[in-house]
Enzyme design. Structure first.
Site, PDB file in Angstrom:
ATOM      1  N   CYS A  35       0.741  -0.955  -0.069  1.00  0.00           N
ATOM      2  CA  CYS A  35      -0.030  -0.060   0.023  1.00  0.00           C
ATOM      3  C   CYS A  35       0.919   1.262  -0.050  1.00  0.00           C
ATOM      4  O   CYS A  35       2.140   1.093   0.066  1.00  0.00           O
ATOM      5  CB  CYS A  35      -0.899   0.012   1.089  1.00  0.00           C
ATOM      6  SG  CYS A  35      -0.059   0.195   2.845  1.00  0.00           S
ATOM      7  N   THR A  36       0.520   2.271   0.258  1.00  0.00           N
ATOM      8  CA  THR A  36       1.079   3.512  -0.063  1.00  0.00           C
ATOM      9  C   THR A  36       2.217   3.828   1.131  1.00  0.00           C
ATOM     10  O   THR A  36       3.260   3.998   0.751  1.00  0.00           O
ATOM     11  CB  THR A  36       0.230   4.838   0.221  1.00  0.00           C
ATOM     12  OG1 THR A  36      -0.980   4.671  -0.658  1.00  0.00           O
ATOM     13  CG2 THR A  36       0.779   5.897  -0.159  1.00  0.00           C
TER      14      THR A  36
END
Ligand SMILES: [Zn+2]
Ligand SMILES: [Zn+2]
Length: 316
Positions: A183-184
């Site tokens: 994810c980010t």
């Protein structure tokens, strides 16, 4: 990093810890941020803290030391980017039930401080993903993976992370493989990988510090497109080894690394558009939005701050 005019930092961080007084912490934290000139978005819940902030280098150092010196946040890590200005126009500090909304009826069902996927550094991830039996699962939303994602990764058609638990059935086929969530910045993976383990996945890893950390630690190899971020930069580059644009311009179809919010405040759609078409369309997603009375001035970034509640009350 980019040039010597970068006297600001943009910092992303999260930390799972026990904060029984989360609600009382919010006004104190807000006052502190205002006092030292920090802007951004910070969520505080009983399970911890999650924020993206911007400020001068000096203000950011003060902020980071403040958290690091608090025993409740002693293990916190900050992902720091240099920038030439603030990436936010305001400071928000909010109390939440969870620092990232899991979508579980009972959020307590998982606790990343007790059991979660094995953390991989950027370098470890880079090596592991070359193995044959490894599946990369991107737990971000569809508008983020549309702009950029790892080659051969599995993406989910979700609007928000809340929908993740409902999508796990689609991942059944990978139950006996080595699964790595990405994810980010890493915060969603703490919960996503914990949830996969709960659902019977055997060998679960997570990319520690997320794609942001991977970009910093490695050359960003095999990440196609660019990374969607939730601040004034809109998106940031990841891959300096074999970069490839994967989103296509809504108007002319050329591959682009760019993501915009429609300049028409009433539309606000997220779309991909190249620089030339963006200028021509004045940041609007369609001809109708281009001539809409509520179209905002386009500054070339496609980022607009949301009107505050006070501003909305004045408008209506
Ligand atoms: Zn174009
Ligand atoms: Zn529009």
């Amino acid at each position: 990093m980019e040039n010597s005019n970068n006297q600001y930092y943009v910092i992303a961080y999260y930390y799972y810890t026990n904060l029984p007084d989360a609600e009382e912490l919010v006004p104190k934290h807000l006052a502190f941020c205002k006092e030292i000139g920090i802007r951004g978005r910070i969520y505080i819940a009983q399970e911890g803290i999650n924020g993206t902030i911007s400020g001068t280098v000096e203000a950011c150092e003060t902020y980071m030391n403040h958290l690091k010196n608090d025993p409740r946040f002693s293990g916190i890590e900050f992902k720091i980017d240099e920038h030439h200005e603030h990436a936010f126009n305001r400071i928000h500090v909010r109390h939440k039930q969870e620092i990232v909304h899991s979508g579980l009826r009972n959020p307590k069902e998982i606790d990343p401080t007790v059991e979660t996927g094995k953390h991989l550094s950027g370098k470890e991830f880079e090596a592991l993903k070359e193995q044959e039996d490894v599946v990369i699962i991107d737990v971000r939303s569809n508008y983020e993976t549309r702009l950029g994602r790892f080659k051969n990764s599995v993406t989910l058609d979700i609007e928000t992370f809340r929908e993740f638990p409902n999508k796990v059935a689609e991942l059944e086929q990978f139950k006996d493989k080595k699964v790595v969530t990405v994810c980010t910045g890493g915060i969603k993976c703490e919960k996503a990988s914990a949830y996969l383990l709960k659902q019977g996945f055997k060998d679960v890893y997570q990319l520690h510090n997320g794609i942001i950390g991977y970009a910093k630690e490695t050359g960003g190899k095999d990440f196609d497109g660019s990374l969607y971020v939730f601040d004034g930069r809109v998106s940031v580059p990841v891959n300096h080894v074999n970069p490839t644009a994967i989103a296509s311009c809504k108007k002319c179809g050329t591959p682009t690394f760019r993501n915009l919010n429609c300049a028409n405040v009433e539309c606000n759609e997220q779309f991909n558009m190249c620089e030339t078409c963006g200028a021509e369309m004045e940041g609007a997603c369609s001809d109708a939005c281009k001539v809409h009375p509520r179209k905002r001035p386009y500054n070339g970034t496609g980022y607009y701050t949301r009107p505050s509640i006070e501003e909305l009350q004045h408008q209506h």
